[in-house]
Enzyme design. Structure first.
Site, PDB file in Angstrom:
ATOM      1  N   HIS A  53      28.208  36.589  50.863  1.00 55.14           N
ATOM      2  CA  HIS A  53      28.049  38.032  51.011  1.00 55.14           C
ATOM      3  C   HIS A  53      28.374  38.443  52.446  1.00 55.14           C
ATOM      4  O   HIS A  53      28.457  37.602  53.352  1.00 55.14           O
ATOM      5  CB  HIS A  53      26.624  38.424  50.647  1.00 55.14           C
ATOM      6  CG  HIS A  53      26.378  38.375  49.164  1.00 55.14           C
ATOM      7  ND1 HIS A  53      25.171  38.692  48.602  1.00 55.14           N
ATOM      8  CD2 HIS A  53      27.208  38.059  48.133  1.00 55.14           C
ATOM      9  CE1 HIS A  53      25.253  38.570  47.296  1.00 55.14           C
ATOM     10  NE2 HIS A  53      26.470  38.181  46.981  1.00 55.14           N
ATOM     11  N   GLU A  55      26.663  39.839  54.790  1.00 58.20           N
ATOM     12  CA  GLU A  55      25.698  39.474  55.833  1.00 58.20           C
ATOM     13  C   GLU A  55      25.888  38.024  56.267  1.00 58.20           C
ATOM     14  O   GLU A  55      25.843  37.701  57.461  1.00 58.20           O
ATOM     15  CB  GLU A  55      24.256  39.629  55.316  1.00 58.20           C
ATOM     16  CG  GLU A  55      23.886  41.043  54.879  1.00 58.20           C
ATOM     17  CD  GLU A  55      24.183  41.327  53.421  1.00 58.20           C
ATOM     18  OE1 GLU A  55      25.257  40.909  52.945  1.00 58.20           O
ATOM     19  OE2 GLU A  55      23.377  41.964  52.760  1.00 58.20           O
ATOM     20  N   CYS A  78      20.620  41.584  49.484  1.00 57.27           N
ATOM     21  CA  CYS A  78      20.075  41.078  48.221  1.00 57.27           C
ATOM     22  C   CYS A  78      18.934  40.098  48.510  1.00 57.27           C
ATOM     23  O   CYS A  78      18.865  39.479  49.573  1.00 57.27           O
ATOM     24  CB  CYS A  78      21.173  40.401  47.404  1.00 57.27           C
ATOM     25  SG  CYS A  78      21.798  38.885  48.149  1.00 57.27           S
ATOM     26  N   ALA A 165      56.062  65.522  29.035  1.00 53.58           N
ATOM     27  CA  ALA A 165      57.258  64.934  28.428  1.00 53.58           C
ATOM     28  C   ALA A 165      58.074  66.074  27.826  1.00 53.58           C
ATOM     29  O   ALA A 165      57.530  67.130  27.502  1.00 53.58           O
ATOM     30  CB  ALA A 165      56.873  63.949  27.321  1.00 53.58           C
ATOM     31  N   THR A 199      51.269  55.001  23.042  1.00 54.30           N
ATOM     32  CA  THR A 199      52.026  54.721  24.268  1.00 54.30           C
ATOM     33  C   THR A 199      52.709  53.361  24.167  1.00 54.30           C
ATOM     34  O   THR A 199      53.853  53.190  24.585  1.00 54.30           O
ATOM     35  CB  THR A 199      51.071  54.758  25.497  1.00 54.30           C
ATOM     36  OG1 THR A 199      50.474  56.061  25.538  1.00 54.30           O
ATOM     37  CG2 THR A 199      51.781  54.495  26.790  1.00 54.30           C
ATOM     38  N   ARG A 210      52.358  46.122  39.977  1.00 60.02           N
ATOM     39  CA  ARG A 210      53.563  45.627  40.652  1.00 60.02           C
ATOM     40  C   ARG A 210      53.589  46.341  41.987  1.00 60.02           C
ATOM     41  O   ARG A 210      53.859  47.524  42.066  1.00 60.02           O
ATOM     42  CB  ARG A 210      54.824  46.012  39.871  1.00 60.02           C
ATOM     43  CG  ARG A 210      54.878  45.479  38.489  1.00 60.02           C
ATOM     44  CD  ARG A 210      56.071  46.045  37.750  1.00 60.02           C
ATOM     45  NE  ARG A 210      56.061  47.507  37.715  1.00 60.02           N
ATOM     46  CZ  ARG A 210      55.422  48.224  36.812  1.00 60.02           C
ATOM     47  NH1 ARG A 210      54.753  47.645  35.858  1.00 60.02           N
ATOM     48  NH2 ARG A 210      55.458  49.542  36.849  1.00 60.02           N
ATOM     49  N   LEU A 309      44.816  60.435  23.479  1.00 59.58           N
ATOM     50  CA  LEU A 309      43.689  59.680  24.046  1.00 59.58           C
ATOM     51  C   LEU A 309      43.082  60.418  25.236  1.00 59.58           C
ATOM     52  O   LEU A 309      41.850  60.478  25.377  1.00 59.58           O
ATOM     53  CB  LEU A 309      44.150  58.264  24.436  1.00 59.58           C
ATOM     54  CG  LEU A 309      43.110  57.361  25.090  1.00 59.58           C
ATOM     55  CD1 LEU A 309      41.825  57.297  24.270  1.00 59.58           C
ATOM     56  CD2 LEU A 309      43.675  55.956  25.296  1.00 59.58           C
TER      57      LEU A 309
HETATM   58  C1  AOF Z   1      24.509  41.785  49.589  1.00 51.96           C
HETATM   59  N1  AOF Z   1      25.659  41.611  50.295  1.00 51.96           N
HETATM   60  O1  AOF Z   1      27.855  41.363  50.452  1.00 51.96           O
HETATM   61  C2  AOF Z   1      26.946  41.755  48.325  1.00 51.96           C
HETATM   62  C3  AOF Z   1      25.745  41.998  47.591  1.00 51.96           C
HETATM   63  O2  AOF Z   1      26.331  36.652  42.362  1.00 51.96           O
HETATM   64  P1  AOF Z   1      26.115  36.992  43.785  1.00 51.96           P
HETATM   65  O3  AOF Z   1      25.229  36.012  44.499  1.00 51.96           O
HETATM   66  O4  AOF Z   1      27.395  37.250  44.540  1.00 51.96           O
HETATM   67  O5  AOF Z   1      25.286  38.376  43.810  1.00 51.96           O
HETATM   68  C4  AOF Z   1      25.896  39.548  43.363  1.00 51.96           C
HETATM   69  C5  AOF Z   1      24.952  40.702  43.548  1.00 51.96           C
HETATM   70  O6  AOF Z   1      24.534  40.767  44.913  1.00 51.96           O
HETATM   71  C6  AOF Z   1      25.610  42.044  43.257  1.00 51.96           C
HETATM   72  O7  AOF Z   1      25.438  42.401  41.906  1.00 51.96           O
HETATM   73  C7  AOF Z   1      24.862  42.975  44.183  1.00 51.96           C
HETATM   74  O8  AOF Z   1      23.619  43.344  43.661  1.00 51.96           O
HETATM   75  C8  AOF Z   1      24.629  42.092  45.395  1.00 51.96           C
HETATM   76  N2  AOF Z   1      25.804  42.182  46.264  1.00 51.96           N
HETATM   77  N3  AOF Z   1      24.574  42.030  48.261  1.00 51.96           N
HETATM   78  O9  AOF Z   1      23.420  41.721  50.134  1.00 51.96           O
HETATM   79  C9  AOF Z   1      26.855  41.572  49.748  1.00 51.96           C
HETATM   80  N4  AOF Z   1      28.147  41.681  47.713  1.00 51.96           N
HETATM   81 ZN    ZN Z   2      23.500  39.214  49.512  1.00 53.18          ZN
END
Ligand code: AOF
Ligand code: ZN
Length: 376
Positions: A53, A55, A78, A165, A199, A210, A309
């Site tokens: 992540h 951090e 997280c 079109a 379509t 692309r 659609l």
């Molecule tokens: C953070 N910093 O850069 C991100 C977060 O499966 P994992 O371990 O990658 O966890 C994914 C979840 O973590 C994602 O659904 C979201 O809640 C959080 N993402 N959190 O502190 C990050 N990418």
């Molecule tokens: Zn995290």
């Protein structure tokens, strides 16, 4: 720490987060800046699901300098064990003093608990700094977490007199090269591109990305990435097994209503995925489609389809954003319109829109709008 400082470093974290625009799928874009005495000692962003992540990347750069630092993070850190260990642990162990957060993580596995844990560990937490800017990074992730459906854009191209079109069906090309490149960017950031069987039968499109990598404003993009998923709405399963999409890399889902019978096998041997969803006769239930796509961890959907659609999606209320390119020419009164909406008869039945952005793209105009009347 002044408000101006907070905005300055959070703005940098947001720019870093944006580096993951084409790669983080299905995770959110997140950026992190670590400062000590107003000097950046580390920074990073989340590049790809399964990888560290934001951090953790910033902490790795800062090393010992993270002790006593302030962390600016665009999303609440997280606190769960996902594919990677909790960021809260990383920040606490590194001895960070203060964490400035732009928004809470809408993921129910986090949802405020990350902030609570940091505070319990004695870290000063400031929240909601540049919140709306941070929210704008992740419309799809936020909507999928909150509503269980993806964020849906519908892209349309028209002449200035609103035609898509000629009466004959001829439509190549309405918009210029710059606008078509802009559409490639929209495709590149989408997790699924949805179109209709009409379509496919008319154009045999690739629905592929692309793009010349140098045109992505310096944001990383990997051509070997199996995305976005192509999704064809085909209630009666008329999809030809030799459609161009099946010969391209990446997944193609064909959505039908009811038991597809023997047609399923032909498409599956062409590498298609056949999915049955509820519907009525000729129409697939679009709410069920969106729930299905969210189940596939799809955050952002791009609808690129004809008037049938596009009209059905607008009427069903599944569109979050319209992106309409208007080209400087007149196609005349026999040309086709953008949306097939036969139920609209009276002025009071009109679909109200709020225009959120308007700009020139080459010689064309790009209008971005949301259905409904938004408060200014
Ligand atoms: C953070 N910093 O850069 C991100 C977060 O499966 P994992 O371990 O990658 O966890 C994914 C979840 O973590 C994602 O659904 C979201 O809640 C959080 N993402 N959190 O502190 C990050 N990418
Ligand atoms: Zn995290």
């Amino acid at each position: 720490m002044t408000g101006q400082e907070q905005h300055h470093f959070m703005a940098r974290a947001i720019r870093l987060a944006n580096q993951g625009l084409y790669t983080t799928h299905q995770n959110p874009l997140v950026g992190c800046v670590l400062t000590r005495d107003e000097v950046i000692v580390g920074e990073g962003f989340h590049r790809r699901a399964g990888e560290p992540h934001a951090e953790r990347n910033a902490l790795a750069v800062a090393g010992d300098k993270a002790e006593g630092a302030t962390a600016y993070v665009t999303l609440e850190p997280c606190c769960h064990h996902g594919r990677t260990p909790p960021c809260t642990d990383g920040l606490i162990e590194a001895g960070v003093n203060r964490v400035v957060v732009a928004m809470e993580d809408p993921n129910p596995r986090v949802a405020g608990q990350g902030i609570a844990l940091l505070r319990e560990a004695g870290i000063d937490v400031v929240s909601s700094v540049l919140e709306s800017e941070a929210r704008a990074l992740n419309p799809g992730f936020i909507k999928r977490m909150m509503a269980g459906t993806p964020y849906v854009r519908c892209k349309l191209a028209m002449s200035l007199d609103g035609r898509t079109a000629m009466a004959s069906g001829e439509s190549k090309w309405i918009t210029g090269e710059s606008a078509r490149l802009d559409v490639q960017r929209l495709r590149a950031r989408s997790d699924a591109i949805v179109t209709g069987i009409g379509t496919v039968q008319a154009d045999d499109p690739s629905m592929d990305v692309r793009i010349d990598l140098s045109l992505l404003d310096g944001v990383e993009f990997e051509t070997d990435r199996p995305r976005p998923i192509r999704v064809v709405l085909d209630p009666g399963l008329a999809m030809p097994a030799d459609a161009r999409m099946f010969r391209l890399p990446g997944r193609t889902q064909v959505i039908c209503v009811g038991d597809p019978g023997p047609a399923r096998q032909a498409l599956e041997s062409a590498d298609g995925e056949v999915i049955e969803l509820p519907g009525e006769g000729e129409a697939i239930d679009l709410q069920s489609l969106m729930t299905h796509l969210a189940g596939e961890e799809i955050n952002e959907v791009l609808i690129e389809a004809g008037p049938t659609l596009a009209g059905a999606a607008l009427a069903a209320g599944v569109i979050d954003e319209l992106v309409i390119y208007a080209a400087p020419h007149i196609m005349g009164s026999d040309g086709r319109g953008l949306f097939h909406l036969p139920e609209l008869e009276l002025m009071r039945d009109r679909v109200e829109l709020s225009i959120t952005d308007l700009r020139m793209v080459g010689r064309d105009i790009r209008i971005t709008a949301r259905p409904g009347i938004c408060a200014q």
